[in-house]
Design an enzyme around this catalytic site. Structure first.
Site, mmCIF file in Angstrom:
data_model
loop_
_atom_site.group_PDB
_atom_site.id
_atom_site.type_symbol
_atom_site.label_atom_id
_atom_site.label_comp_id
_atom_site.label_asym_id
_atom_site.label_seq_id
_atom_site.Cartn_x
_atom_site.Cartn_y
_atom_site.Cartn_z
ATOM 1 C CE LYS A 190 4.709 -4.363 12.543
ATOM 2 N NZ LYS A 190 4.743 -2.885 12.461
ATOM 3 C CD GLU A 266 -11.822 -5.679 9.948
ATOM 4 O OE1 GLU A 266 -12.327 -4.707 9.358
ATOM 5 O OE2 GLU A 266 -12.485 -6.660 10.319
ATOM 6 C CB CYS A 301 -10.709 2.485 8.888
ATOM 7 S SG CYS A 301 -11.651 1.929 10.314
ATOM 8 C CD GLU A 400 -8.045 5.011 4.119
ATOM 9 O OE1 GLU A 400 -7.066 4.317 3.796
ATOM 10 O OE2 GLU A 400 -8.827 4.700 5.041
HETATM 11 P P1 NAD Z 1 -0.196 0.461 6.992
HETATM 12 O O1 NAD Z 1 -0.743 -0.535 6.044
HETATM 13 O O2 NAD Z 1 0.872 1.370 6.507
HETATM 14 O O3 NAD Z 1 0.408 -0.259 8.274
HETATM 15 C C1 NAD Z 1 -0.380 -1.116 9.073
HETATM 16 C C2 NAD Z 1 0.536 -2.111 9.770
HETATM 17 O O4 NAD Z 1 1.129 -2.925 8.771
HETATM 18 C C3 NAD Z 1 1.680 -1.465 10.544
HETATM 19 O O5 NAD Z 1 1.913 -2.196 11.722
HETATM 20 C C4 NAD Z 1 2.847 -1.596 9.599
HETATM 21 O O6 NAD Z 1 4.102 -1.638 10.242
HETATM 22 C C5 NAD Z 1 2.534 -2.924 8.938
HETATM 23 N N1 NAD Z 1 3.143 -3.113 7.619
HETATM 24 C C6 NAD Z 1 3.428 -2.177 6.694
HETATM 25 N N2 NAD Z 1 3.981 -2.755 5.616
HETATM 26 C C7 NAD Z 1 4.047 -4.084 5.864
HETATM 27 C C8 NAD Z 1 4.505 -5.209 5.135
HETATM 28 N N3 NAD Z 1 5.031 -5.091 3.917
HETATM 29 N N4 NAD Z 1 4.386 -6.429 5.702
HETATM 30 C C9 NAD Z 1 3.833 -6.578 6.934
HETATM 31 N N5 NAD Z 1 3.409 -5.552 7.681
HETATM 32 C C10 NAD Z 1 3.498 -4.314 7.148
HETATM 33 O O7 NAD Z 1 -1.439 1.271 7.539
HETATM 34 P P2 NAD Z 1 -1.418 2.473 8.579
HETATM 35 O O8 NAD Z 1 -0.952 3.700 7.863
HETATM 36 O O9 NAD Z 1 -0.715 2.052 9.813
HETATM 37 O O10 NAD Z 1 -2.946 2.586 8.972
HETATM 38 C C11 NAD Z 1 -3.866 3.311 8.238
HETATM 39 C C12 NAD Z 1 -4.729 2.381 7.414
HETATM 40 O O11 NAD Z 1 -5.393 1.455 8.274
HETATM 41 C C13 NAD Z 1 -5.833 3.129 6.695
HETATM 42 O O12 NAD Z 1 -5.927 2.644 5.383
HETATM 43 C C14 NAD Z 1 -7.084 2.773 7.502
HETATM 44 O O13 NAD Z 1 -8.270 2.867 6.773
HETATM 45 C C15 NAD Z 1 -6.775 1.375 7.928
HETATM 46 N N6 NAD Z 1 -7.575 0.982 9.089
HETATM 47 C C16 NAD Z 1 -8.590 0.076 8.894
HETATM 48 C C17 NAD Z 1 -9.419 -0.283 9.972
HETATM 49 C C18 NAD Z 1 -10.536 -1.264 9.775
HETATM 50 O O14 NAD Z 1 -11.032 -1.785 10.772
HETATM 51 N N7 NAD Z 1 -10.971 -1.536 8.554
HETATM 52 C C19 NAD Z 1 -9.188 0.256 11.233
HETATM 53 C C20 NAD Z 1 -8.146 1.170 11.393
HETATM 54 C C21 NAD Z 1 -7.340 1.523 10.313
#
Ligand code: NAD
Length: 497
Positions: A190, A266, A301, A400
């Site tokens: 997804k 992650e 991240c 963040e």
């Molecule tokens: P997000 O949590 O908003 O979304 C991530 C994914 O989760 C998307 O596909 C989204 O559609 C899905 N999602 C959102 N709400 C959901 C729910 N209730 N149930 C299931 N799925 C859901 O994050 P983002 O804005 O897409 O990404 C940025 C974040 O990702 C930052 O916090 C960043 O630090 C983190 N990140 C971490 C790493 C790592 O390896 N630690 C790498 C890249 C990004």
């Protein structure tokens, strides 16, 4: 053709964008017929209408994945056969590198040179690396004594669902795809609704490479619908999540509410980059500090979003960061010379500008930048921004931001720096710059982070695990350790009498 010889705008006009879900080997509309808009962050204009998957589509994808797993068309293939197919998949990603880079840049706003030079090759390399590794891993025989033969083997888990973010759309997916498929699982991906296009495109390449139908499925959709349905599904064995800490908490709850599926997370970071006055090369440290926060528009991240600098060298370090920040004016993401692209969408733009306002109101000084730029383009651009005079309790020192915004905190001695560094909910990466080897080791040990860099920042290789302490996550991507997340350990005890 060399990247700078291509008119990316021309290519973009004739690009064939696939927008449907990919289930059981075929592109398909969402069962509901609904779509969501994919907006080009460089222009603010509509790029595509993408199938908005929901519970029904997730159910179909999981059923296809389960059926393929049961048939053993992938899970029972010899590792060296999976290896050949996955290497072909990686090659196909490389061969379609320009198309995929263009999709990535149009969809999420990063510079085309970065998509082409970093994201796509790294995604291919990751899948290839797990393919190459998988026929070199042996299982174990336990030292039980002569009366028994007890083997300890690793088996694929079954159906693995992955939910990934938008900042490195294909690469974050590849960090799951490589170990999940190499280990023999079936897969339902997804992608983020902000950047689904490369995931949708490579599904066809997976089948072209020889991955059997049903093993590799992609369901684009919103987090609250498709993502939630996948994480709540009773027949998914494991969810591999990358995204924000807030969503990570939800994913754990969904697992608890459904079938107690395994969850790896992650999540976010607020990583400290500690520069001591005795740093071996202040110029290098300041340059690294600048790129640690401005690369990928700060949407990283592991961004070094907190610069902790010893007060005697603070001015010198900040001047260097200012000169680099000024040279990184945001530009058209499709221009090969652009170093800093667009913020992914208007929501993230408002979030970043909102944090800049909060920083000002809390009394930090804007040392560089602080504004939206290139508004005439219709796109979402923020200039490199540096705050000075940040105190540990301020919001911009704790939360963040996920944009090109650096918070600078001065410290007097290393103990104070370590205390500030550890005093947040995150623990993804950290760095320390010093020529004193004892201080370097002591600090690395004291910092609560999944990776600690000494006299460098964001050094990277597929061979090392990546993930966080505390609320930065659970489990590790990359390296052979990632395979542990997608396999079950089995003991088989044979009585030898
Ligand atoms: P997000 O949590 O908003 O979304 C991530 C994914 O989760 C998307 O596909 C989204 O559609 C899905 N999602 C959102 N709400 C959901 C729910 N209730 N149930 C299931 N799925 C859901 O994050 P983002 O804005 O897409 O990404 C940025 C974040 O990702 C930052 O916090 C960043 O630090 C983190 N990140 C971490 C790493 C790592 O390896 N630690 C790498 C890249 C990004």
């Amino acid at each position: 053709m060399a990247a700078d010889k291509i008119s990316w705008h021309d290519r973009a006009r004739s690009l064939d964008i696939r927008t449907k879900a990919f289930i059981n080997g075929n592109y398909t509309e969402a069962a509901s017929g609904q779509t969501f808009d994919s907006i080009n962050p460089g222009t603010g204009k509509l790029l595509a209408r993408v199938a908005s998957g929901d519970t029904e589509d997730i159910n179909r994808a999981v059923a296809a994945a389960r059926a393929a797993f049961r048939k053993g068309v992938w899970s029972n293939l010899a590792p060296n056969k999976r290896q050949v197919i996955l290497k072909r998949f990686a090659d196909l990603i490389r061969q379609h590198g320009e198309e995929l880079a263009l999709l990535e840049t149009l969809d999420m706003g990063k510079p085309i040179s970065v998509s082409l030079g970093v994201d796509i090759p790294a995604a291919a390399r990751c899948i290839e690396w797990y393919a190459e590794a998988i026929d070199k891993i042996y299982d174990e025989v336990a030292p039980t004594g002569p009366g028994a033969l007890a083997t300890i083997t690793r088996e694929p888990m079954g159906v693995v669902g992955a939910i990934v973010p938008w900042n490195y759309p294909l690469l974050m997916a590849a960090w799951k795809i490589g170990p999940v498929l190499a280990a023999g699982n079936s897969f339902v991906l997804k992608p983020s609704e902000k950047s689904p296009l490369t995931a949708i495109r490579i599904a066809q390449l997976a089948v072209e490479a020889g991955i059997p139908e049903g093993v590799f499925n992609v369901v684009p959709g919103l987090g609250q619908t498709a993502g939630k349905a996948l994480a709540l599904h009773m027949d998914v064995d494991c969810i591999a999540f990358t995204g924000s800490t807030a969503t990570g908490r939800n994913i754990m709850q969904y697992a608890g509410q459904s079938n107690m599926k395994r969850v790896s997370l992650e999540c976010g970071g607020k990583s400290p980059n500690i520069v001591m006055a005795d740093c071996p090369d202040l110029d290098k440290a300041a340059t690294a500090a600048a790129y640690a926060i401005f690369d990928n528009q700060g949407e990283v991240c592991s961004a070094g979003s907190r610069l902790l600098v010893q007060d005697s060298v603070k001015d010198q370090v900040l001047e260097k960061i200012r000169s680099i920040g000024k040279s990184l004016a945001p530009g058209d993401p499709l221009d090969s010379n652009t170093k800093l692209g667009a913020i992914v969408d208007d929501i993230q733009l408002k979030r970043v500008l909102g944090y800049i306002d909060v920083g000002r109101k809390d009394g930090a000084n804007v040392f560089l930048g602080g504004r939206r730029v290139r508004e005439d383009s219709g796109g979402y651009f923020v200039e490199p921004t540096v705050f000075d005079g940040v105190r540990p309790g301020m919001t911009i020192a704790r939360e963040e931001i996920f944009g090109p915004v650096l918070s600078t905190l001065a410290f007097k001695n290393i103990d104070e720096a370590i205390e500030i560094a550890n005093d947040v909910i995150y623990g993804l990466v950290a760095a320390v710059w010093t020529r004193d080897i004892t201080v370097a080791h002591r600090t690395a040990k004291a910092l609560r982070a999944g990776t600690v860099f000494i006299n460098c920042y964001d050094a990277d290789d597929i061979t090392v695990p990546f993930g966080g302490f505390k609320q930065s996550g659970i489990g590790r991507d990359k390296s052979l350790h990632a395979l542990e997340k997608y396999t079950e350990l089995k003991t088989t005890w044979l009585d030898l009498g």
